[in-house]
Motif scaffolding. Sequence first.
Motif, PDB file in Angstrom:
ATOM      1  N   ALA A  27      57.168 -37.973   3.236  1.00  0.00           N
ATOM      2  CA  ALA A  27      57.077 -37.287   4.554  1.00  0.00           C
ATOM      3  C   ALA A  27      55.640 -37.703   5.202  1.00  0.00           C
ATOM      4  N   ILE A  28      54.730 -37.937   4.682  1.00  0.00           N
ATOM      5  CA  ILE A  28      53.095 -38.438   5.199  1.00  0.00           C
ATOM      6  C   ILE A  28      53.526 -39.605   5.868  1.00  0.00           C
ATOM      7  N   ILE A  29      54.142 -40.712   4.948  1.00  0.00           N
ATOM      8  CA  ILE A  29      54.267 -41.896   5.502  1.00  0.00           C
ATOM      9  C   ILE A  29      55.199 -41.933   6.725  1.00  0.00           C
ATOM     10  N   GLU A  30      56.180 -41.163   6.834  1.00  0.00           N
ATOM     11  CA  GLU A  30      57.069 -40.995   7.894  1.00  0.00           C
ATOM     12  C   GLU A  30      56.372 -40.504   9.186  1.00  0.00           C
ATOM     13  N   ALA A  31      55.208 -39.571   8.887  1.00  0.00           N
ATOM     14  CA  ALA A  31      54.580 -38.810  10.058  1.00  0.00           C
ATOM     15  C   ALA A  31      53.507 -39.792  10.558  1.00  0.00           C
ATOM     16  N   LEU A  32      53.176 -40.923   9.828  1.00  0.00           N
ATOM     17  CA  LEU A  32      51.752 -41.656  10.198  1.00  0.00           C
ATOM     18  C   LEU A  32      52.307 -42.926  11.172  1.00  0.00           C
ATOM     19  N   ASP A  33      52.462 -42.523  12.379  1.00  0.00           N
ATOM     20  CA  ASP A  33      52.904 -43.679  13.346  1.00  0.00           C
ATOM     21  C   ASP A  33      51.361 -44.028  14.042  1.00  0.00           C
ATOM     22  N   GLU A  34      50.575 -43.488  13.556  1.00  0.00           N
ATOM     23  CA  GLU A  34      49.006 -43.829  14.067  1.00  0.00           C
ATOM     24  C   GLU A  34      47.996 -43.131  13.335  1.00  0.00           C
ATOM     25  N   PRO A  35      46.688 -43.598  13.337  1.00  0.00           N
ATOM     26  CA  PRO A  35      45.757 -42.961  12.289  1.00  0.00           C
ATOM     27  C   PRO A  35      45.707 -41.669  12.846  1.00  0.00           C
ATOM     28  N   LEU A  36      45.891 -40.687  11.463  1.00  0.00           N
ATOM     29  CA  LEU A  36      45.552 -39.296  11.673  1.00  0.00           C
ATOM     30  C   LEU A  36      44.715 -38.733  10.599  1.00  0.00           C
ATOM     31  N   THR A  37      44.319 -37.552  10.946  1.00  0.00           N
ATOM     32  CA  THR A  37      43.340 -36.755  10.066  1.00  0.00           C
ATOM     33  C   THR A  37      44.190 -36.128   8.717  1.00  0.00           C
ATOM     34  N   ALA A  38      43.521 -35.721   7.793  1.00  0.00           N
ATOM     35  CA  ALA A  38      44.427 -34.729   6.837  1.00  0.00           C
ATOM     36  C   ALA A  38      45.063 -33.686   7.640  1.00  0.00           C
ATOM     37  N   LYS A  39      44.423 -32.922   8.372  1.00  0.00           N
ATOM     38  CA  LYS A  39      44.844 -32.026   9.072  1.00  0.00           C
ATOM     39  C   LYS A  39      45.938 -32.091  10.061  1.00  0.00           C
ATOM     40  N   GLU A  40      46.026 -33.122  10.648  1.00  0.00           N
ATOM     41  CA  GLU A  40      46.935 -33.699  11.557  1.00  0.00           C
ATOM     42  C   GLU A  40      48.221 -34.179  10.847  1.00  0.00           C
ATOM     43  N   ILE A  41      48.075 -34.735   9.607  1.00  0.00           N
ATOM     44  CA  ILE A  41      48.966 -35.316   8.865  1.00  0.00           C
ATOM     45  C   ILE A  41      49.866 -34.105   8.414  1.00  0.00           C
ATOM     46  N   SER A  42      48.869 -33.052   8.057  1.00  0.00           N
ATOM     47  CA  SER A  42      49.723 -31.735   7.208  1.00  0.00           C
ATOM     48  C   SER A  42      50.792 -31.122   8.407  1.00  0.00           C
ATOM     49  N   GLU A  43      50.236 -31.015   9.648  1.00  0.00           N
ATOM     50  CA  GLU A  43      50.876 -30.332  10.694  1.00  0.00           C
ATOM     51  C   GLU A  43      52.219 -31.088  11.035  1.00  0.00           C
ATOM     52  N   LYS A  44      51.697 -32.541  11.148  1.00  0.00           N
ATOM     53  CA  LYS A  44      53.097 -33.466  11.635  1.00  0.00           C
ATOM     54  C   LYS A  44      54.141 -33.598  10.952  1.00  0.00           C
ATOM     55  N   SER A  45      53.607 -33.478   9.440  1.00  0.00           N
ATOM     56  CA  SER A  45      54.764 -33.928   8.106  1.00  0.00           C
ATOM     57  C   SER A  45      55.270 -32.735   7.634  1.00  0.00           C
ATOM     58  N   GLY A  46      54.689 -31.525   7.811  1.00  0.00           N
ATOM     59  CA  GLY A  46      55.185 -30.389   7.078  1.00  0.00           C
ATOM     60  C   GLY A  46      54.665 -30.049   5.850  1.00  0.00           C
ATOM     61  N   VAL A  47      53.887 -30.824   5.401  1.00  0.00           N
ATOM     62  CA  VAL A  47      53.341 -30.924   3.929  1.00  0.00           C
ATOM     63  C   VAL A  47      52.253 -29.740   3.988  1.00  0.00           C
ATOM     64  N   PRO A  48      52.231 -28.888   3.211  1.00  0.00           N
ATOM     65  CA  PRO A  48      51.242 -27.824   3.335  1.00  0.00           C
ATOM     66  C   PRO A  48      49.751 -28.496   3.009  1.00  0.00           C
ATOM     67  N   MET A  49      48.776 -27.972   3.757  1.00  0.00           N
ATOM     68  CA  MET A  49      47.362 -28.296   3.729  1.00  0.00           C
ATOM     69  C   MET A  49      46.748 -28.202   2.156  1.00  0.00           C
ATOM     70  N   SER A  50      47.390 -27.338   1.273  1.00  0.00           N
ATOM     71  CA  SER A  50      46.907 -27.304   0.147  1.00  0.00           C
ATOM     72  C   SER A  50      47.355 -28.493  -0.896  1.00  0.00           C
TER      73      SER A  50
END
Length: 124
Positions: A27-50
């Motif tokens: 899910a993270i790989i699919e969300a990374l269409d540009e460089p993102l911070t961990a918080k942005e990755i969490s929000e975009k991928s739906g993976v909990p920040m924890s």
Amino acid sequence: MRAPFESDAAPDLQDVLDALEDEGCRAIIEALDEPLTAKEISEKSGVPMSTTYRKLDLLTDAALLEERAVLQQDGHHTTEYEVAFEEVVIQLDEDRTLDVGIQRPPASKDERLETLWAEVSKET
């Protein structure tokens, strides 16, 4: 900070398989269409920040993500992540053992200059 581009050596096969098998990592790989911070990755991928940081560690250990510090205008820095491969190939080598090959994206002019400067700095 990890830099998967520092070595041409392939990452450990099991690290790559573990990361690609993990639904959150995919899910993270699919969300990374540009460089993102961990918080942005969490929000975009739906993976909990924890869970996001553990998944980012799995992906960087497998050399599938690049992690880099970015200086902000206020003088602080943040860490951004980006996909560090174009293709992952699992193959059988001449000894009949599984091997992993990762095709990297071509380096930008800035990245080539940074690498060259780092090499010159090591020599002096």
